[in-house]
Design an enzyme around this catalytic site. Structure first.
Site, mmCIF file in Angstrom:
data_model
loop_
_atom_site.group_PDB
_atom_site.id
_atom_site.type_symbol
_atom_site.label_atom_id
_atom_site.label_comp_id
_atom_site.label_asym_id
_atom_site.label_seq_id
_atom_site.Cartn_x
_atom_site.Cartn_y
_atom_site.Cartn_z
ATOM 1 C CE LYS A 23 -2.424 -1.046 3.745
ATOM 2 N NZ LYS A 23 -1.686 -2.342 4.020
ATOM 3 N NE ARG A 137 7.048 -3.359 5.727
ATOM 4 C CZ ARG A 137 6.006 -3.130 5.610
ATOM 5 N NH1 ARG A 137 5.069 -3.367 4.411
ATOM 6 N NH2 ARG A 137 5.067 -2.925 6.559
ATOM 7 N NE ARG A 171 6.111 -0.254 10.056
ATOM 8 C CZ ARG A 171 4.771 -0.343 9.405
ATOM 9 N NH1 ARG A 171 4.575 0.305 8.296
ATOM 10 N NH2 ARG A 171 3.848 -0.997 9.937
ATOM 11 N NE ARG A 182 2.169 -4.668 11.120
ATOM 12 C CZ ARG A 182 3.130 -4.394 10.330
ATOM 13 N NH1 ARG A 182 4.292 -4.897 10.646
ATOM 14 N NH2 ARG A 182 3.113 -3.858 9.285
#
Ligand code: AMP
Length: 228
Positions: A23, A137, A171, A182
């Site tokens: 996204k 990531r 993150r 999540r």
């Protein structure tokens, strides 16, 4: 929703999909290509946590555990951001809404300014692969360019291809255990929005398992069609 939009009202697009679906990457592309503003509630919440605000203090532990921050907090943050002058160019909502309550609040906020959702774009992915995607990531802390250990490593280690900075960040919630929570939150609380936007005639599906460039083209074509 009849598919037509008054040229006077700014476009409003929603990107839907589980964590790791891309996204943020796609929202940044739409921002550059169409001059729309990316509104990421995840980014807004991380900024609130970093600033130590009351909302940030309330959100921190929930985010670290991979749960959803309360609707009240997220809706208030989004409402403030949506009222900023730059949003008059049109917005791409990245990570909002995530519950039916948020979706209803968004409809109401937009109705107040004569706007409506042009499209809710569902990035369809294979969940199991999302864990690998997310765990690898990282992002350039200077310009926001996204990278991945396996799929998109920078040309020179730890150096951003885009701006040359050496400030790669990962993150705190991009670890395997939190990603599972999540994904659970997505299935339990966010996936009902697929039916919500289908009923409104706004849902558009995009296969988001392929090459980033192909996915970009599919989303760009869809955006062009709703902006006409
Ligand atoms: P994201 O950057 O979109 O992956 O969001 C990171 C985290 O912020 C999520 O796991 C949630 O804890 C929180 N968050 C972001 N957007 C929302 C939202 N719309 N509703 C509730 N929590 C959110």
């Amino acid at each position: 929703m009849d598919g037509s939009r008054s040229p006077q009202t700014p476009p409003v697009l929603i990107l839907l999909g589980p964590p790791g679906a891309g996204k943020g990457t796609q929202a940044r592309m739409l921002e550059e290509r169409f001059g729309l503003v990316q509104l990421s509630t995840g980014d807004l919440l991380r900024a609130a946590v970093a600033s130590g605000s009351e909302a940030g203090k309330a959100a921190k532990a929930v985010m670290e555990a991979g749960g959803l921050v309360s609707d009240d907090i997220v809706i208030a943050i989004l409402r403030d951001r949506l009222a900023a002058p730059d949003c008059a160019k049109g917005v791409i909502l990245d990570g909002f809404p995530r519950t039916t309550t948020q979706a209803e609040a968004l409809d109401q906020m937009l109705a107040e300014t004569g706007q409506q959702i042009d499209a809710a774009v569902l990035l369809e992915v294979d969940d199991v692969k999302m864990v690998v995607r997310i765990a690898g990531r990282f992002t350039c802390g200077a310009c926001g360019e996204g990278y991945h250990d396996t799929f998109k490593a920078p040309k020179v280690a730890d150096t951003c291809d885009n701006c040359g900075a050496q400030q790669m960040t990962r993150r705190a919630d991009d670890n395997a255990a939190t990603v599972m929570s999540r994904l659970d939150a997505y299935h339990e609380q966010t996936s009902p929005l697929v039916a919500y936007y289908t009923d409104k005639g706004a849902l558009r599906r995009v296969d988001a398992m392929g090459e980033i460039a192909e996915i970009q083209n599919a989303i760009a074509a869809l955006t062009e069609s709703v902006m006409r």
